[in-house]
Design a protein around this motif. Sequence first.
Motif, PDB file in Angstrom:
ATOM      1  N   ASP A 140       0.578  -1.123  -0.083  1.00 18.09           N
ATOM      2  CA  ASP A 140      -0.167  -0.103   0.069  1.00 18.09           C
ATOM      3  C   ASP A 140       0.822   1.506   0.033  1.00 18.09           C
ATOM      4  OD1 ASP A 140      -2.019  -1.899   0.077  1.00 18.09           O
ATOM      5  OD2 ASP A 140      -2.586  -1.383   2.199  1.00 18.09           O
ATOM      6  N   VAL A 141       2.183   1.325  -0.658  1.00 13.10           N
ATOM      7  CA  VAL A 141       2.825   2.496  -0.978  1.00 13.10           C
ATOM      8  C   VAL A 141       2.128   3.317  -2.025  1.00 13.10           C
ATOM      9  CG1 VAL A 141       5.046   3.454  -1.100  1.00 13.10           C
ATOM     10  CG2 VAL A 141       4.708   1.336   0.264  1.00 13.10           C
TER      11      VAL A 141
ATOM     12  N   MET B 166       1.404  -4.453  -3.234  1.00 17.27           N
ATOM     13  CA  MET B 166      -0.156  -4.573  -3.070  1.00 17.27           C
ATOM     14  C   MET B 166      -0.732  -3.130  -3.007  1.00 17.27           C
ATOM     15  SD  MET B 166      -0.199  -7.829  -2.798  1.00 17.27           S
ATOM     16  CE  MET B 166      -1.896  -8.088  -2.450  1.00 17.27           C
ATOM     17  N   GLN B 167      -1.645  -3.169  -3.593  1.00 16.23           N
ATOM     18  CA  GLN B 167      -2.745  -1.887  -3.746  1.00 16.23           C
ATOM     19  C   GLN B 167      -4.071  -1.935  -3.036  1.00 16.23           C
ATOM     20  OE1 GLN B 167      -1.851  -1.057  -8.158  1.00 16.23           O
ATOM     21  NE2 GLN B 167      -2.001   0.990  -7.417  1.00 16.23           N
ATOM     22  N   HIS B 168      -4.053  -1.101  -1.830  1.00 16.16           N
ATOM     23  CA  HIS B 168      -5.406  -1.092  -1.168  1.00 16.16           C
ATOM     24  C   HIS B 168      -6.371  -0.490  -2.239  1.00 16.16           C
ATOM     25  CE1 HIS B 168      -8.255  -0.764   1.801  1.00 16.16           C
ATOM     26  NE2 HIS B 168      -8.467   0.574   1.626  1.00 16.16           N
TER      27      HIS B 168
ATOM     28  N   VAL C  95       2.828   0.696   4.280  1.00 18.06           N
ATOM     29  CA  VAL C  95       2.150   1.385   5.008  1.00 18.06           C
ATOM     30  C   VAL C  95       0.625   0.611   5.132  1.00 18.06           C
ATOM     31  CG1 VAL C  95       0.625   3.713   5.099  1.00 18.06           C
ATOM     32  CG2 VAL C  95       2.816   3.407   3.785  1.00 18.06           C
ATOM     33  N   GLN C  96       0.250   0.709   5.988  1.00 15.62           N
ATOM     34  CA  GLN C  96      -0.022   1.386   7.136  1.00 15.62           C
ATOM     35  C   GLN C  96       0.326   0.474   8.463  1.00 15.62           C
ATOM     36  OE1 GLN C  96      -3.522   4.050   7.625  1.00 15.62           O
ATOM     37  NE2 GLN C  96      -3.012   4.548   9.862  1.00 15.62           N
TER      38      GLN C  96
ATOM     39  N   GLU D 224      12.010   8.954   4.699  1.00 16.60           N
ATOM     40  CA  GLU D 224      12.888   8.096   4.867  1.00 16.60           C
ATOM     41  C   GLU D 224      12.351   6.785   4.737  1.00 16.60           C
ATOM     42  OE1 GLU D 224      11.763  10.624   6.889  1.00 16.60           O
ATOM     43  OE2 GLU D 224      13.469  11.390   8.023  1.00 16.60           O
ATOM     44  N   LEU D 225      11.066   6.419   4.575  1.00 10.68           N
ATOM     45  CA  LEU D 225      10.285   5.366   4.430  1.00 10.68           C
ATOM     46  C   LEU D 225      10.487   5.246   2.825  1.00 10.68           C
ATOM     47  CD1 LEU D 225       8.498   3.004   4.902  1.00 10.68           C
ATOM     48  CD2 LEU D 225       6.560   4.345   4.037  1.00 10.68           C
ATOM     49  N   LEU D 226      10.347   6.311   1.804  1.00 10.56           N
ATOM     50  CA  LEU D 226      10.810   5.932   0.455  1.00 10.56           C
ATOM     51  C   LEU D 226      12.112   5.860   0.319  1.00 10.56           C
ATOM     52  CD1 LEU D 226       8.339   8.992  -0.722  1.00 10.56           C
ATOM     53  CD2 LEU D 226       7.893   6.448  -1.043  1.00 10.56           C
TER      54      LEU D 226
END
Length: 180
Positions: free
Chosen positions: A12-13, A55-57, A117-118, A33-35
């Motif tokens: 889910d990014v 994966m895409q929510h 995320v999340q 930072e996450l990216l």
Amino acid sequence: MNMPKSALMIVDVQLAPFIWAQYGGKELYQAQELLHHIQSLIQKARSAGSPVIYMQHTEDGESPHGLGQPLWQIHPEVAPQEGDLTMVKYHADPFLRTELHVKLQELGITRLIITGVQTEYCVDSTCRAANSLGYTNVLVADGHSTFDSENLTAQQIIDHHNKVLGSQFAELRRTEEVLF
């Protein structure tokens, strides 16, 4: 000893959590930072010849998180390349009513490197569900994020989930420690 066949799972990014603050929502904790960590993981996975799975929510109807909507798209700084696997999911558990488990089996994947995320929703569900299906999981301890809640800071939520998930459902590794 042979290393299990690994895949990087990016959960889910999508654009929505990264720009929510611009629309009156909360700021995604340590978003840049996450990216950066995910970019590093993608490079490691591709260099090792490991699959990269996105994966895409997705939500039904006219939601901004609906299939194909602008905020639904994968963040451009970590966008899929040709040959990457992208899967739509409608639940926090990416295995629920998707072909994910079948695809992983076809690829011979036994070990998942999990980022995204999340933290307390889809990342947590991914670790637990994958563990229940027999996958060896590595949760990237500095590779998932969330928002402050009413009761806890994002860092407290991340720390708590790292402790809980790392105690039974996944091995914890920082980005620089992850091997494919």
